[in-house]
Design a protein around this motif. Structure first.
Motif, PDB file in Angstrom:
ATOM      1  N   ILE A  45       0.857  -1.085   0.147  1.00  0.00           N
ATOM      2  CA  ILE A  45       0.107  -0.027  -0.137  1.00  0.00           C
ATOM      3  C   ILE A  45       0.827   1.293   0.021  1.00  0.00           C
ATOM      4  N   GLY A  46       1.987   1.236   0.771  1.00  0.00           N
ATOM      5  CA  GLY A  46       2.980   2.355   0.802  1.00  0.00           C
ATOM      6  C   GLY A  46       3.456   2.569  -0.605  1.00  0.00           C
ATOM      7  N   ALA A  47       4.019   1.401  -1.152  1.00  0.00           N
ATOM      8  CA  ALA A  47       4.589   1.746  -2.577  1.00  0.00           C
ATOM      9  C   ALA A  47       3.501   2.037  -3.482  1.00  0.00           C
ATOM     10  N   ILE A  48       2.031   1.804  -3.536  1.00  0.00           N
ATOM     11  CA  ILE A  48       1.153   2.122  -4.447  1.00  0.00           C
ATOM     12  C   ILE A  48       0.877   3.857  -4.101  1.00  0.00           C
ATOM     13  N   ALA A  49       0.896   4.105  -2.840  1.00  0.00           N
ATOM     14  CA  ALA A  49       0.705   5.497  -2.489  1.00  0.00           C
ATOM     15  C   ALA A  49       1.815   6.384  -3.047  1.00  0.00           C
ATOM     16  N   VAL A  50       3.242   5.943  -2.992  1.00  0.00           N
ATOM     17  CA  VAL A  50       4.284   6.763  -3.295  1.00  0.00           C
ATOM     18  C   VAL A  50       4.406   6.845  -4.833  1.00  0.00           C
ATOM     19  N   LEU A  51       4.051   5.626  -5.451  1.00  0.00           N
ATOM     20  CA  LEU A  51       3.878   5.600  -6.988  1.00  0.00           C
ATOM     21  C   LEU A  51       2.866   6.619  -7.503  1.00  0.00           C
ATOM     22  N   ILE A  52       1.714   6.542  -6.811  1.00  0.00           N
ATOM     23  CA  ILE A  52       0.778   7.556  -7.258  1.00  0.00           C
ATOM     24  C   ILE A  52       1.191   9.051  -7.120  1.00  0.00           C
ATOM     25  N   TRP A  53       1.851   9.110  -6.203  1.00  0.00           N
ATOM     26  CA  TRP A  53       2.460  10.629  -5.811  1.00  0.00           C
ATOM     27  C   TRP A  53       3.411  10.934  -7.007  1.00  0.00           C
ATOM     28  N   ALA A  54       4.349   9.983  -7.243  1.00  0.00           N
ATOM     29  CA  ALA A  54       5.450  10.223  -8.066  1.00  0.00           C
ATOM     30  C   ALA A  54       4.784  10.672  -9.441  1.00  0.00           C
ATOM     31  N   TRP A  55       3.628   9.748 -10.073  1.00  0.00           N
ATOM     32  CA  TRP A  55       2.984  10.102 -11.258  1.00  0.00           C
ATOM     33  C   TRP A  55       2.509  11.493 -11.176  1.00  0.00           C
ATOM     34  N   ALA A  56       1.885  11.917  -9.925  1.00  0.00           N
ATOM     35  CA  ALA A  56       1.199  13.028  -9.881  1.00  0.00           C
ATOM     36  C   ALA A  56       2.041  14.161 -10.297  1.00  0.00           C
ATOM     37  N   LYS A  57       3.268  14.031  -9.235  1.00  0.00           N
ATOM     38  CA  LYS A  57       4.356  14.827  -9.363  1.00  0.00           C
ATOM     39  C   LYS A  57       4.807  15.056 -10.996  1.00  0.00           C
ATOM     40  N   TYR A  58       5.095  13.902 -11.470  1.00  0.00           N
ATOM     41  CA  TYR A  58       5.590  13.966 -12.822  1.00  0.00           C
ATOM     42  C   TYR A  58       4.726  14.652 -13.843  1.00  0.00           C
ATOM     43  N   LEU A  59       3.253  14.570 -13.614  1.00  0.00           N
ATOM     44  CA  LEU A  59       2.476  15.298 -14.518  1.00  0.00           C
ATOM     45  C   LEU A  59       2.112  16.512 -14.364  1.00  0.00           C
ATOM     46  N   ARG A  60       2.322  16.797 -13.163  1.00  0.00           N
ATOM     47  CA  ARG A  60       2.136  18.384 -12.563  1.00  0.00           C
ATOM     48  C   ARG A  60       3.318  19.245 -13.236  1.00  0.00           C
ATOM     49  N   GLU A  61       4.744  18.645 -13.232  1.00  0.00           N
ATOM     50  CA  GLU A  61       5.743  19.225 -13.640  1.00  0.00           C
ATOM     51  C   GLU A  61       5.590  19.562 -15.130  1.00  0.00           C
ATOM     52  N   LYS A  62       5.354  18.435 -15.967  1.00  0.00           N
ATOM     53  CA  LYS A  62       5.018  18.501 -17.298  1.00  0.00           C
ATOM     54  C   LYS A  62       4.181  19.307 -17.695  1.00  0.00           C
ATOM     55  N   THR A  63       3.101  19.516 -16.883  1.00  0.00           N
ATOM     56  CA  THR A  63       2.108  20.375 -17.337  1.00  0.00           C
ATOM     57  C   THR A  63       2.572  21.927 -17.106  1.00  0.00           C
ATOM     58  N   VAL A  64       3.302  22.289 -15.971  1.00  0.00           N
ATOM     59  CA  VAL A  64       3.828  23.265 -16.095  1.00  0.00           C
ATOM     60  C   VAL A  64       4.857  23.615 -17.069  1.00  0.00           C
ATOM     61  N   CYS A  65       5.743  22.709 -17.740  1.00  0.00           N
ATOM     62  CA  CYS A  65       6.446  22.969 -18.550  1.00  0.00           C
ATOM     63  C   CYS A  65       5.840  23.070 -19.985  1.00  0.00           C
ATOM     64  N   ASP A  66       4.654  22.515 -19.942  1.00  0.00           N
ATOM     65  CA  ASP A  66       4.215  22.544 -21.290  1.00  0.00           C
ATOM     66  C   ASP A  66       3.569  24.148 -21.494  1.00  0.00           C
ATOM     67  N   CYS A  67       2.939  24.464 -20.073  1.00  0.00           N
ATOM     68  CA  CYS A  67       2.288  25.864 -20.200  1.00  0.00           C
ATOM     69  C   CYS A  67       3.279  26.884 -20.314  1.00  0.00           C
ATOM     70  N   GLU A  68       4.328  26.695 -19.983  1.00  0.00           N
ATOM     71  CA  GLU A  68       5.695  27.909 -20.027  1.00  0.00           C
ATOM     72  C   GLU A  68       6.272  27.522 -21.115  1.00  0.00           C
ATOM     73  N   HIS A  69       5.907  26.700 -21.922  1.00  0.00           N
ATOM     74  CA  HIS A  69       6.541  26.199 -23.302  1.00  0.00           C
ATOM     75  C   HIS A  69       7.939  26.131 -23.409  1.00  0.00           C
ATOM     76  N   LYS A  70       8.559  25.215 -22.059  1.00  0.00           N
ATOM     77  CA  LYS A  70      10.015  25.019 -21.999  1.00  0.00           C
ATOM     78  C   LYS A  70      10.162  23.595 -22.055  1.00  0.00           C
ATOM     79  N   ALA A  71      11.323  23.033 -22.431  1.00  0.00           N
ATOM     80  CA  ALA A  71      11.452  21.628 -22.329  1.00  0.00           C
ATOM     81  C   ALA A  71      11.546  21.023 -20.845  1.00  0.00           C
ATOM     82  N   MET A  72      11.226  20.013 -20.661  1.00  0.00           N
ATOM     83  CA  MET A  72      11.137  19.565 -19.386  1.00  0.00           C
ATOM     84  C   MET A  72      12.407  18.465 -19.188  1.00  0.00           C
ATOM     85  N   GLY A  73      13.357  18.915 -18.344  1.00  0.00           N
ATOM     86  CA  GLY A  73      14.523  18.230 -18.235  1.00  0.00           C
ATOM     87  C   GLY A  73      14.428  16.830 -17.468  1.00  0.00           C
TER      88      GLY A  73
END
Length: 188
Positions: A45-73
């Motif tokens: 359950i801890g692994a699933i929770a951390v994995l969901i958090w990791a995907w949310a963090k990745y998607l959030r960062e990708k969305t911000v980069c897309d909005c600012e029209h810059k490449a995601m490192g």
């Protein structure tokens, strides 16, 4: 913590319940394997929770980069890491769930077989996943006269075929108890 590191952490958590007991048995601390086995669902359950958090963090960062029209490192390595860790977490969770879903009922409790062997089904308290079965199977294999072993976390039993002139059910129970799991013979 970045998404990639969180993904790796989730894979480590998920693998702790399966690989951890194997390592503990390998170094001779079988009772530690029982402890890990008892709390394996917390790791999953801890692994699933951390994995969901990791995907949310990745998607959030990708969305911000897309909005600012810059490449995601590091986008490619992050997505590959998250996909691999997702597969690992699903795999380790599947190992635990499969024993409950596909666990079969062992043959009769205690019986004599036509080839001179005897069969006994021993209840084993504490079996919770596929890796919990390994130390029990290993302890039973070390007993002279044991011919066949079937350990099931789904039914929480160990079915053993043995030569009655070389061993007995009490020795089988003692061997299982030496691993840290609690075994008991069926009521007669």
């Amino acid at each position: 913590m970045k998404a990639k590191q969180a993904g790796i952490l989730s894979a480590i958590l998920a693998s702790t319940c399966c690989i951890g007991p194997l390592l503990l048995v390998a170094i001779g601390v079988g009772s530690g394997a029982v402890w890990v086995g008892r709390y394996h669902w917390f790791f999953i359950i801890g692994a699933i929770a951390v994995l969901i958090w990791a995907w949310a963090k990745y998607l959030r960062e990708k969305t911000v980069c897309d909005c600012e029209h810059k490449a995601m490192g590091g986008q490619r390595s992050a997505i590959v890491t998250l996909l691999i860790t997702t597969a690992l977490v699903i795999g380790f969770a599947g190992l635990n769930i499969s024993r409950y879903v596909f666990g079969s009922v062992p043959p009769g409790a205690e019986s004599r077989l036509p080839n001179g062997l005897s069969r006994v089904v021993v209840s084993v308290d504490g079996l919770s996943c596929v890796t919990c079965e390994i130390p029990v199977r290993h302890a039973l294999r070390r007993i002279d006269g044991v011919k066949a072993i079937y350990v099931s976390a789904g039914t929480k039993t160990a079915t053993v075929e043995y030569e009655p002139v070389k061993t007995n059910p009490e020795q089988l129970v003692a061997a299982i108890n030496s691993t840290g799991y609690r075994a008991s013979l069926p009521n007669k």
